[in-house]
Design a protein around this motif. Structure first.
Motif: not given
Length: 315
Positions: A193-219
């Motif tokens: 079936t169409d798995i784009r939701i899973s793919t998009y969520y995986g990418l969102f989780d990766l970028l959100f986690m590293i992006g948010m945590d990376g920003c806090f660490i950088a600050m």
């Protein structure tokens, strides 16, 4: 592979893990470095926990965070490496659907917890260097416990959609996973079936986690560097910044391997599959191996206590 694994079916009760497809003949040889690193990771992290528990002078926030990291590394490696080695050594390839979802959930949640602890450690370094007079009153045991709970809850909630989405898909092609554990993308690719939701969520989780945590660490490190450069002498700069080296090495060990592994699995369509899976294996074993080495060798209190234990000297 048995004929039953090739025939059509709906929602299998078990999956078959191939290990590293294309390198089956070398599984035994590949297992040797992975087994050695797993043993080092287990021994090293247990030593960290033992030393911190035994030494009252180490019962401070920084070492509590190091212990959190050690526990996460132990559990993370336990969820992936033993299954990998059982595939390599005993050809034990089956995993039930529920066990697969459980493994997937904990791998993703533990990865997020590891990132969250590194953010907490950045805050610890910020307080110690930029606001030393408020350090003990701000980072109390109660606050450290609340930070740990927040890290666990955030990662646990963000990882919930992975097994939930995987359970929704219909599987009617094969139950053979081209991996050594239930990696999210490797599993959802089996759905019909169409798995784009899973793919998009995986990418969102990766970028959100590293992006948010990376920003806090950088600050945090922006403020830390500003405080360091205000110190009067170069020796003071180096001595103060030296207290951050271990943390920066831990950040590099996690984020570089995590980002590279995840992006390669998401977009490395022209890269050989066995190379992608080896990279994933490296991601799961390198941080648990490096963290006790980094903190054991770079942290004077842990290294000194370890030497005392081996030389049978009392403090």
């Amino acid at each position: 592979m048995s004929e039953s694994n090739k025939t059509d079916f709906t929602n299998p009760s078990t999956f078959i893990l191939l290990g590293i497809p294309g390198l089956e003949a070398a599984h035994i040889w590949i297992s040797i470095p992975f087994c050695a690193m797993y043993a080092i990771a287990v021994l090293g992290n247990f030593i960290i926990l033992f030393i911190v528990k035994r030494e009252p002078s180490l019962h401070v926030p920084m070492f509590y965070f190091i212990c959190m990291l050690a526990i996460i590394d132990l559990v993370m490696s336990a969820f992936t490496l033993p299954k990998m080695l059982s595939i390599f050594w005993f050809n034990s390839r089956e995993i039930s659907f529920s066990a697969c979802l459980t493994q997937m959930y904990f791998v993703h949640s533990l990865s997020g917890m590891e990132s969250g602890v590194l953010v907490a450690m950045a805050f610890d370094r910020y307080m110690a260097i930029c606001n030393p007079l408020e350090y003990s009153t701000t980072l109390t045991n109660s606050v450290v416990a609340k930070i740990g709970l927040a890290v666990v809850m955030r990662s646990g909630i963000l990882a919930l959609p992975y097994p939930f989405l995987v359970r929704q898909w219909q599987y009617c092609r094969t139950n053979v996973i081209s991996h050594f554990y239930c990696h999210h993308i490797a599993v959802v690719k089996l759905a019909c079936t169409d798995i784009r939701i899973s793919t998009y969520y995986g990418l969102f989780d990766l970028l959100f986690m590293i992006g948010m945590d990376g920003c806090f660490i950088a600050m945090s490190y922006t403020q830390i560097l500003r405080a360091i450069f205000r110190l009067p002498t170069k020796d003071a700069w180096l001595k103060t910044f030296g207290t951050c080296i271990s943390h920066l090495c831990a950040i590099s060990a996690l984020y570089v391997t995590d980002l590279f592994s995840s992006l390669m699995l998401q977009f490395g369509h022209n890269v050989p599959l066995h190379f992608l899976i080896l990279i994933s294996g490296v991601y799961h074993i390198v941080p648990p191996v490096l963290h006790p080495i980094i903190y054991g060798l770079r942290t004077e209190q842990i290294w000194g206590r370890l030497l005392q234990l081996f030389t049978h000297k009392e403090t």
